[in-house]
Design an enzyme around this catalytic site. Structure first.
Site, PDB file in Angstrom:
ATOM      1  N   ASP A 123       0.906  -1.229  -0.068  1.00 28.37           N
ATOM      2  CA  ASP A 123       0.019  -0.136   0.013  1.00 28.37           C
ATOM      3  C   ASP A 123       0.865   1.282  -0.098  1.00 28.37           C
ATOM      4  OD1 ASP A 123      -2.297   1.717   0.088  1.00 28.37           O
ATOM      5  OD2 ASP A 123      -2.112   1.689   2.405  1.00 28.37           O
ATOM      6  N   GLU A 136      -1.081  -1.439  -4.962  1.00 31.38           N
ATOM      7  CA  GLU A 136      -2.318  -0.632  -5.415  1.00 31.38           C
ATOM      8  C   GLU A 136      -1.806   0.150  -6.651  1.00 31.38           C
ATOM      9  OE1 GLU A 136      -5.454   0.794  -2.310  1.00 31.38           O
ATOM     10  OE2 GLU A 136      -3.970   2.612  -2.951  1.00 31.38           O
ATOM     11  N   ASP A 161      -2.650   1.047   7.093  1.00 30.27           N
ATOM     12  CA  ASP A 161      -1.776   0.973   5.897  1.00 30.27           C
ATOM     13  C   ASP A 161      -1.358  -0.578   5.820  1.00 30.27           C
ATOM     14  OD1 ASP A 161      -1.179   3.980   5.296  1.00 30.27           O
ATOM     15  OD2 ASP A 161      -0.800   3.713   7.487  1.00 30.27           O
TER      16      ASP A 161
END
Length: 169
Positions: A7, A67, A140
């Site tokens: 992330d 991501e 996160d």
């Protein structure tokens, strides 16, 4: 298969490693890399690279799921996020990892069943899917684990589609 989920973030980058196959997987380890926002951005990128590279060296993933960039109102934030993603893509390439990128909405839809899920919902589903006592923190890290889980659900499908397309030619 062992997957490193990322992330990306310039102040807090979440990472998580999950292993298994298909829809059966388990937690290996997770964490975050925190950077000082007062430090030069190039030094922050170097710290992020070195920290995640050490994780990859130690835990030996075969794939990295990250991501995709999302649109931001603040152009500077979007550019910094893109640079962090670039550093992670470089690290994965140098290590010979297969790379998969997933949109934030697809990750949420895959893990929670709803593309607009809240952070707490993602964390709770990660907890349930990995059989943990509590949701991973900070969010996160939970998001990074969700990205890795998303890869397990989509990697097999993508591989089958690729074989089908190659077979049709």
């Amino acid at each position: 298969m062992r997957v490193l989920g990322i992330d990306p973030g310039s102040e807090t980058l979440g990472w998580g490693v999950v292993e298994g196959s298909g829809n059966k997987y388990s937690l290996v380890e997770f964490g975050v890399v925190r950077s000082n926002p007062r430090q030069e951005f190039s030094k922050r990128l170097a710290k992020i690279f070195a920290s995640v590279d050490e994780v990859a060296e130690r835990l030996r993933p075969e794939a990295m799921a990250i991501e995709e960039a999302f649109y931001s109102i603040n152009v500077n934030v979007a550019m910094k996020l893109g640079q962090v993603r670039g550093v992670m893509l470089l690290m994965a390439e140098q290590r010979g990892l297969s790379i998969a990128e997933y949109a934030p909405r697809l990750v949420k839809k895959t893990v929670v069943g709803y593309g607009n899920a809240e952070k707490q919902q993602v964390g709770e589903m990660v907890r349930l899917l990995l059989g943990l006592r509590s949701a991973p923190t900070p969010h996160d890290a939970a998001d990074a684990l969700a990205i890795a889980i998303c890869h397990f659900h989509h990697a097999g499908l993508n591989e089958k589609l690729g074989k089908a397309i190659r077979g049709a030619r």
